[in-house]
Design an enzyme around this catalytic site. Structure first.
Site, PDB file in Angstrom:
ATOM      1  N   ARG A  35       0.626  -1.155   0.125  1.00  0.00           N
ATOM      2  CA  ARG A  35      -0.040   0.070   0.003  1.00  0.00           C
ATOM      3  C   ARG A  35       0.919   1.282   0.147  1.00  0.00           C
ATOM      4  NH1 ARG A  35      -3.898  -2.559  -1.925  1.00  0.00           N
ATOM      5  NH2 ARG A  35      -5.994  -2.551  -0.645  1.00  0.00           N
TER       6      ARG A  35
ATOM      7  N   CYS B 228     -11.578  -0.028   1.217  1.00  0.00           N
ATOM      8  CA  CYS B 228     -11.037  -0.378   2.550  1.00  0.00           C
ATOM      9  C   CYS B 228     -10.508   0.715   3.240  1.00  0.00           C
ATOM     10  CB  CYS B 228     -10.001  -1.358   2.438  1.00  0.00           C
ATOM     11  SG  CYS B 228     -10.766  -2.928   1.829  1.00  0.00           S
TER      12      CYS B 228
ATOM     13  N   GLU C 204      -5.661   3.112   5.893  1.00  0.00           N
ATOM     14  CA  GLU C 204      -4.769   3.121   4.446  1.00  0.00           C
ATOM     15  C   GLU C 204      -5.376   4.470   3.896  1.00  0.00           C
ATOM     16  OE1 GLU C 204      -5.913  -0.198   1.977  1.00  0.00           O
ATOM     17  OE2 GLU C 204      -6.478   1.194   0.513  1.00  0.00           O
TER      18      GLU C 204
HETATM   19  N1  EPU Z   1     -13.887 -10.823   6.147  1.00  0.00           N
HETATM   20  C1  EPU Z   1     -14.632 -11.022   7.143  1.00  0.00           C
HETATM   21  N2  EPU Z   1     -15.676  -9.940   7.622  1.00  0.00           N
HETATM   22  C2  EPU Z   1     -15.719  -8.979   6.862  1.00  0.00           C
HETATM   23  C3  EPU Z   1     -14.839  -8.779   5.683  1.00  0.00           C
HETATM   24  C4  EPU Z   1     -14.212  -9.710   5.456  1.00  0.00           C
HETATM   25  O1  EPU Z   1     -14.835 -12.037   7.851  1.00  0.00           O
HETATM   26  O2  EPU Z   1     -16.834  -8.062   6.964  1.00  0.00           O
HETATM   27  C5  EPU Z   1     -13.035 -11.875   5.995  1.00  0.00           C
HETATM   28  C6  EPU Z   1     -13.403 -12.625   4.527  1.00  0.00           C
HETATM   29  O3  EPU Z   1     -14.263 -13.632   4.666  1.00  0.00           O
HETATM   30  C7  EPU Z   1     -12.047 -13.132   4.345  1.00  0.00           C
HETATM   31  C8  EPU Z   1     -11.025 -11.974   4.759  1.00  0.00           C
HETATM   32  O4  EPU Z   1     -11.595 -11.426   5.882  1.00  0.00           O
HETATM   33  O5  EPU Z   1     -11.511 -14.337   4.930  1.00  0.00           O
HETATM   34  C9  EPU Z   1     -10.602 -11.056   3.487  1.00  0.00           C
HETATM   35  O6  EPU Z   1     -11.439 -10.246   2.883  1.00  0.00           O
HETATM   36  P1  EPU Z   1     -11.513 -10.027   1.653  1.00  0.00           P
HETATM   37  O7  EPU Z   1     -11.338 -11.282   0.501  1.00  0.00           O
HETATM   38  O8  EPU Z   1     -12.809  -9.122   1.367  1.00  0.00           O
HETATM   39  O9  EPU Z   1     -10.141  -9.067   1.463  1.00  0.00           O
HETATM   40  P2  EPU Z   1      -9.645  -7.964   2.105  1.00  0.00           P
HETATM   41  O10 EPU Z   1      -8.298  -8.237   2.609  1.00  0.00           O
HETATM   42  O11 EPU Z   1     -10.735  -7.529   3.445  1.00  0.00           O
HETATM   43  C10 EPU Z   1      -8.365  -6.623   0.363  1.00  0.00           C
HETATM   44  C11 EPU Z   1      -8.103  -5.321  -0.326  1.00  0.00           C
HETATM   45  C12 EPU Z   1      -9.198  -4.796  -0.874  1.00  0.00           C
HETATM   46  C13 EPU Z   1      -9.644  -5.658  -2.228  1.00  0.00           C
HETATM   47  C14 EPU Z   1      -9.811  -7.232  -1.850  1.00  0.00           C
HETATM   48  C15 EPU Z   1     -10.112  -8.136  -2.917  1.00  0.00           C
HETATM   49  C16 EPU Z   1      -6.914  -4.448   1.637  1.00  0.00           C
HETATM   50  C17 EPU Z   1      -6.969  -3.403   2.945  1.00  0.00           C
HETATM   51  N3  EPU Z   1      -7.947  -4.581   0.999  1.00  0.00           N
HETATM   52  O12 EPU Z   1      -9.552  -6.872   1.085  1.00  0.00           O
HETATM   53  O13 EPU Z   1      -9.161  -3.623  -1.415  1.00  0.00           O
HETATM   54  O14 EPU Z   1     -10.591  -5.363  -2.899  1.00  0.00           O
HETATM   55  O15 EPU Z   1      -8.556  -7.691  -0.994  1.00  0.00           O
HETATM   56  O16 EPU Z   1      -9.043  -8.436  -3.512  1.00  0.00           O
HETATM   57  O17 EPU Z   1      -5.756  -4.829   1.289  1.00  0.00           O
HETATM   58  C18 EPU Z   1      -9.179  -1.200  -1.128  1.00  0.00           C
HETATM   59  O18 EPU Z   1      -7.997  -1.042  -1.247  1.00  0.00           O
HETATM   60  O19 EPU Z   1      -9.882  -0.151  -0.870  1.00  0.00           O
HETATM   61  C19 EPU Z   1      -9.804  -2.535  -1.236  1.00  0.00           C
HETATM   62  C20 EPU Z   1     -11.012  -2.763  -0.676  1.00  0.00           C
END
Ligand code: EPU
Length: 323
Positions: A189, A246, A317
């Site tokens: 990031r 995010c 972020e």
């Molecule tokens: N999860 C939960 N509850 C929630 C949300 C997520 O339990 O309310 C769990 C999901 O089930 C999963 C894990 O957390 O096991 C990760 O969730 P997700 O797959 O949605 O990915 P993330 O790590 O939350 C990252 C990026 C996103 C990007 C997604 C998809 C970061 C901070 N965020 O999210 O980026 O869209 O992967 O690849 O690295 C952004 O930059 O604005 C953004 C949203």
């Protein structure tokens, strides 16, 4: 990240110069709520949209000579401006740096340059239409090329640093130059700038363009892949509500921020008009006429609760600016 840059107020002579040089392209006391995806934020003292690159170079050089601080904004998608607004200049690159073009075409790969004010989504669509593989990871990520490079935007399927081969920059002195990917220091990031040259004594440069290496592929396959990815994103994330994507970075190890916030029982938690999304816990949404102060209070509440329950410090972020 909480940016504590002290922005100096503009004197009357400087405002007059801006008016005479930029006419309708400069607005004073412009509400930043109109220029951020969160739809919150107080007024920018002077908000400028340079018409072309020459305009931008002159403005940057002038600001540097006059010792005026400036904040560069692309799409305003990762930005939280406090309710008191911003002193000094806000410079938007959307109008002056808006082109995408193919710079080299070989049977094995194609390089494409996109200026900083271009939306990431526009570069993704361009690549799909031309049958070029490599950008689909960025589908659905809001923001501009400049912001995307500064933030090393990405998802589990790819990052800006993977496809970027060079950036063009504009130094505060008005000098432009190209820096190869091998000299750039990326991490999760963020772009830490030039390796071994992290002292900002030359002033912080502006990214004006990114060059990307992409690979010939079938446009129909790319389009189908894109539609599937966007469908998943719409299902998992609150894409219809104003937010900054995010809100927190995922911790370097352990559970992702969204999961921690969810397990802390904070989904739906509200402060004023801001709330933790019930769909994805790492999104703070502007549910109803939120103030920046509501979002900041909710941020602190989330950090405190997650620290108490899991002993993890969540770091935003989203960039927080203003007073
Ligand atoms: N999860 C939960 N509850 C929630 C949300 C997520 O339990 O309310 C769990 C999901 O089930 C999963 C894990 O957390 O096991 C990760 O969730 P997700 O797959 O949605 O990915 P993330 O790590 O939350 C990252 C990026 C996103 C990007 C997604 C998809 C970061 C901070 N965020 O999210 O980026 O869209 O992967 O690849 O690295 C952004 O930059 O604005 C953004 C949203």
């Amino acid at each position: 990240m909480n940016i504590q840059v002290k922005h100096k107020s503009l004197d009357t002579g400087s405002k007059d110069w801006l008016k005479s040089r930029f006419a309708a392209r400069v607005r004073f006391d412009e509400p930043m709520s109109a220029h951020t995806s969160f739809r919150v934020g107080g007024p920018a003292e002077a908000y400028v949209e340079p018409e072309d690159k020459e305009d931008l170079i002159q403005l940057i050089r002038w600001s540097h000579q006059m010792d005026h601080t400036y904040l560069i904004v692309g799409d305003g998608t990762n930005l939280l401006v406090r309710d008191g607004g911003l002193a000094g200049l806000v410079i938007n690159l959307r109008r002056c740096l808006k082109n995408i073009y193919v710079t080299r075409k070989r049977p094995t790969d194609v390089t494409v340059s996109a200026m900083a004010g271009v939306r990431l989504s526009a570069l993704c669509s361009f690549a799909i239409k031309k049958g070029l593989k490599g950008m689909n990871f960025a589908l659905g990520i809001p923001g501009s090329i400049g912001g995307g490079i500064m933030m090393n935007a990405g998802t589990s399927t790819g990052w800006m640093e993977d496809v970027l081969t060079a950036v063009s920059i504009l130094r505060p002195s008005g000098i432009t130059e190209e820096i190869g990917r091998e000299k750039l220091d990326f991490s999760y990031r963020q772009l830490l700038w030039e390796k071994g040259n992290l002292k900002f004594n030359l002033g912080r440069p502006i990214i004006t363009e990114g060059t990307f290496v992409l690979f010939p592929s079938d446009p129909r396959t790319l389009k189908a892949e894109a539609e599937a990815l966007l469908k998943i994103r719409r299902k998992k994330q609150p894409t219809a509500k104003p937010s900054a994507g995010c809100f927190f970075k995922n911790p370097a190890s352990g559970n992702p921020a969204g999961e921690l916030i969810d397990r802390a029982g904070l989904k739906g938690k509200a402060v004023g008009g801001a709330a933790v999304s019930a769909k994805h816990a790492n999104f703070i949404i502007n549910r109803q006429q939120a103030k920046a102060a509501d979002i900041i209070e909710l941020m602190a509440l989330i950090q405190h609760t997650v620290m108490e329950k899991f002993h993890v410090r969540l770091e935003p972020e989203v960039k927080i600016v203003g007073h």
